[in-house]
Design a protein around this motif. Sequence first.
Motif, PDB file in Angstrom:
ATOM      1  N   MET A   1       0.833  -1.208   0.000  1.00 38.60           N
ATOM      2  CA  MET A   1       0.000   0.000   0.000  1.00 38.60           C
ATOM      3  C   MET A   1       0.868   1.259   0.000  1.00 38.60           C
ATOM      4  SD  MET A   1      -3.183  -0.648  -0.329  1.00 38.60           S
ATOM      5  CE  MET A   1      -3.806   0.987   0.108  1.00 38.60           C
ATOM      6  N   ALA A   2       1.995   1.214   0.725  1.00 37.09           N
ATOM      7  CA  ALA A   2       2.902   2.366   0.739  1.00 37.09           C
ATOM      8  C   ALA A   2       3.503   2.602  -0.648  1.00 37.09           C
ATOM      9  CB  ALA A   2       4.010   2.148   1.770  1.00 37.09           C
ATOM     10  N   ASP A   3       3.807   1.508  -1.365  1.00 39.67           N
ATOM     11  CA  ASP A   3       4.299   1.649  -2.740  1.00 39.67           C
ATOM     12  C   ASP A   3       3.260   2.337  -3.619  1.00 39.67           C
ATOM     13  OD1 ASP A   3       6.764   0.470  -2.294  1.00 39.67           O
ATOM     14  OD2 ASP A   3       6.123  -1.524  -2.926  1.00 39.67           O
ATOM     15  N   LEU A   4       2.013   1.883  -3.514  1.00 43.66           N
ATOM     16  CA  LEU A   4       0.949   2.472  -4.330  1.00 43.66           C
ATOM     17  C   LEU A   4       0.759   3.952  -4.003  1.00 43.66           C
ATOM     18  CD1 LEU A   4      -1.709  -0.400  -4.255  1.00 43.66           C
ATOM     19  CD2 LEU A   4      -0.370   0.351  -6.234  1.00 43.66           C
ATOM     20  N   LYS A   5       0.798   4.280  -2.717  1.00 47.09           N
ATOM     21  CA  LYS A   5       0.608   5.678  -2.322  1.00 47.09           C
ATOM     22  C   LYS A   5       1.767   6.550  -2.793  1.00 47.09           C
ATOM     23  CE  LYS A   5      -1.752   8.911  -0.254  1.00 47.09           C
ATOM     24  NZ  LYS A   5      -2.355   8.793   1.092  1.00 47.09           N
ATOM     25  N   ASP A   6       2.996   6.023  -2.704  1.00 48.33           N
ATOM     26  CA  ASP A   6       4.161   6.779  -3.170  1.00 48.33           C
ATOM     27  C   ASP A   6       4.085   7.039  -4.666  1.00 48.33           C
ATOM     28  OD1 ASP A   6       7.000   7.819  -2.832  1.00 48.33           O
ATOM     29  OD2 ASP A   6       7.327   6.197  -4.274  1.00 48.33           O
ATOM     30  N   ILE A   7       3.665   6.017  -5.430  1.00 43.31           N
ATOM     31  CA  ILE A   7       3.520   6.191  -6.881  1.00 43.31           C
ATOM     32  C   ILE A   7       2.455   7.238  -7.179  1.00 43.31           C
ATOM     33  CG2 ILE A   7       2.672   5.013  -8.950  1.00 43.31           C
ATOM     34  CD1 ILE A   7       4.098   2.471  -7.731  1.00 43.31           C
ATOM     35  N   ASN A   8       1.345   7.177  -6.458  1.00 40.17           N
ATOM     36  CA  ASN A   8       0.282   8.160  -6.635  1.00 40.17           C
ATOM     37  C   ASN A   8       0.792   9.569  -6.365  1.00 40.17           C
ATOM     38  OD1 ASN A   8      -1.796   9.626  -4.470  1.00 40.17           O
ATOM     39  ND2 ASN A   8      -2.738   9.181  -6.443  1.00 40.17           N
ATOM     40  N   ARG A   9       1.505   9.731  -5.271  1.00 39.80           N
ATOM     41  CA  ARG A   9       1.974  11.060  -4.866  1.00 39.80           C
ATOM     42  C   ARG A   9       3.047  11.600  -5.809  1.00 39.80           C
ATOM     43  NH1 ARG A   9      -1.894  11.970  -2.701  1.00 39.80           N
ATOM     44  NH2 ARG A   9      -2.381  12.224  -0.494  1.00 39.80           N
ATOM     45  N   SER A  10       4.014  10.761  -6.144  1.00 38.99           N
ATOM     46  CA  SER A  10       5.167  11.248  -6.904  1.00 38.99           C
ATOM     47  C   SER A  10       4.896  11.352  -8.399  1.00 38.99           C
ATOM     48  CB  SER A  10       6.379  10.342  -6.658  1.00 38.99           C
ATOM     49  OG  SER A  10       6.098   9.016  -7.062  1.00 38.99           O
ATOM     50  N   MET A  11       3.963  10.538  -8.915  1.00 39.20           N
ATOM     51  CA  MET A  11       3.717  10.515 -10.351  1.00 39.20           C
ATOM     52  C   MET A  11       2.366  11.105 -10.727  1.00 39.20           C
ATOM     53  SD  MET A  11       5.298   6.711 -11.178  1.00 39.20           S
ATOM     54  CE  MET A  11       5.350   6.967 -12.957  1.00 39.20           C
ATOM     55  N   GLY A  12       1.531  11.411  -9.732  1.00 36.03           N
ATOM     56  CA  GLY A  12       0.243  12.039 -10.006  1.00 36.03           C
ATOM     57  C   GLY A  12      -0.751  11.139 -10.709  1.00 36.03           C
ATOM     58  N   ILE A  13      -0.603   9.815 -10.530  1.00 30.79           N
ATOM     59  CA  ILE A  13      -1.490   8.866 -11.196  1.00 30.79           C
ATOM     60  C   ILE A  13      -2.746   8.675 -10.351  1.00 30.79           C
ATOM     61  CG2 ILE A  13      -1.755   6.492 -11.984  1.00 30.79           C
ATOM     62  CD1 ILE A  13       1.260   6.413 -12.445  1.00 30.79           C
ATOM     63  N   THR A  14      -3.899   8.920 -10.927  1.00 37.61           N
ATOM     64  CA  THR A  14      -5.163   8.682 -10.233  1.00 37.61           C
ATOM     65  C   THR A  14      -5.245   7.204  -9.860  1.00 37.61           C
ATOM     66  OG1 THR A  14      -6.155  10.367 -11.652  1.00 37.61           O
ATOM     67  CG2 THR A  14      -7.666   8.968 -10.386  1.00 37.61           C
ATOM     68  N   THR A  15      -5.549   6.924  -8.581  1.00 39.74           N
ATOM     69  CA  THR A  15      -5.496   5.547  -8.083  1.00 39.74           C
ATOM     70  C   THR A  15      -6.789   5.203  -7.367  1.00 39.74           C
ATOM     71  OG1 THR A  15      -3.092   5.788  -7.789  1.00 39.74           O
ATOM     72  CG2 THR A  15      -4.153   3.915  -6.717  1.00 39.74           C
ATOM     73  N   LEU A  16      -7.383   4.087  -7.788  1.00 38.16           N
ATOM     74  CA  LEU A  16      -8.648   3.614  -7.219  1.00 38.16           C
ATOM     75  C   LEU A  16      -8.419   2.192  -6.723  1.00 38.16           C
ATOM     76  CD1 LEU A  16     -11.648   4.349  -6.813  1.00 38.16           C
ATOM     77  CD2 LEU A  16     -12.082   3.498  -9.120  1.00 38.16           C
ATOM     78  N   VAL A  17      -8.565   1.988  -5.395  1.00 43.77           N
ATOM     79  CA  VAL A  17      -8.201   0.729  -4.755  1.00 43.77           C
ATOM     80  C   VAL A  17      -9.404   0.157  -4.006  1.00 43.77           C
ATOM     81  CG1 VAL A  17      -6.593  -0.401  -3.160  1.00 43.77           C
ATOM     82  CG2 VAL A  17      -5.861   1.640  -4.417  1.00 43.77           C
TER      83      VAL A  17
END
Length: 258
Positions: free
Chosen positions: A185-201
């Motif tokens: 989950m931390a990986d997904l959140k970091d990717i969302n934050r750093s790359m600005g990718i909309t994420t739906l989990v």
Amino acid sequence: MIEFDNASVTYPGGVRALASVDLRIPKGEFVVVVGLSGAGKSTLIRTVNGLVPLTGGSVRVGDRNVGAQGRKERRALRSDVGMIFQHFNLVPRMSVLNNVLVGRLHAVPTWRSLAGWYGSADVERAMNALERVGIVDKAYMRASQLSGGQQQRVGIARALAQEPEVVLADEPVASLDPPTARAVMADLKDINRSMGITTLVNLHFLDLATDFADRIIGLRGGELVFDGPVSEVDADVFSRIYGRDLTADDVLEGRAAL
């Protein structure tokens, strides 16, 4: 932007999975969907890339109406929407790198993909994606040799290799132990934050939802019963979503203690 407008799904046999859902998810948001099994969580996110067709209403990703896409347009849409699955969906006998390169299939001619011939730029993207999730050293191992957490990171890297605008994650930590689940989950959140990718989990564990989400969506019987920021979520809200008091099975730390 992802927009659900009166979105409904009824499966053959009359099973209602989504009922007139209206949602607006802005670009770059990290949204977690919670609810009991059968609440419609998986159906909701799978309508975003057209894996589950609507029976009413519409879903739009940017300026694209998902239900109105032809085969070619649907393929283009799915190249922009990465998907992470509960059971990883890797090819066990293939190397980690080749599993990640599957995320580049949309960008190479069919004959090259069948032959396994990827350009150096595609390989570099795949290696960068593996580095992003911390397992680039596993690139030439078979996927079957990895732990569950490492395999899920390969799944994340495969989605990143697509260079998506949106990432969908369908119960991505359900089969992982608690420490690994938090790390993924931390990986997904970091990717969302750093790359600005909309994420739906989609998640079952409520403590993970409140620890990582910007916004929580609650489904019950296919209906939207809560939509708000994490700051508004408490035990009463979750009871409204679940229709009962919380139990140890509803939180990751509770499961760890069992």
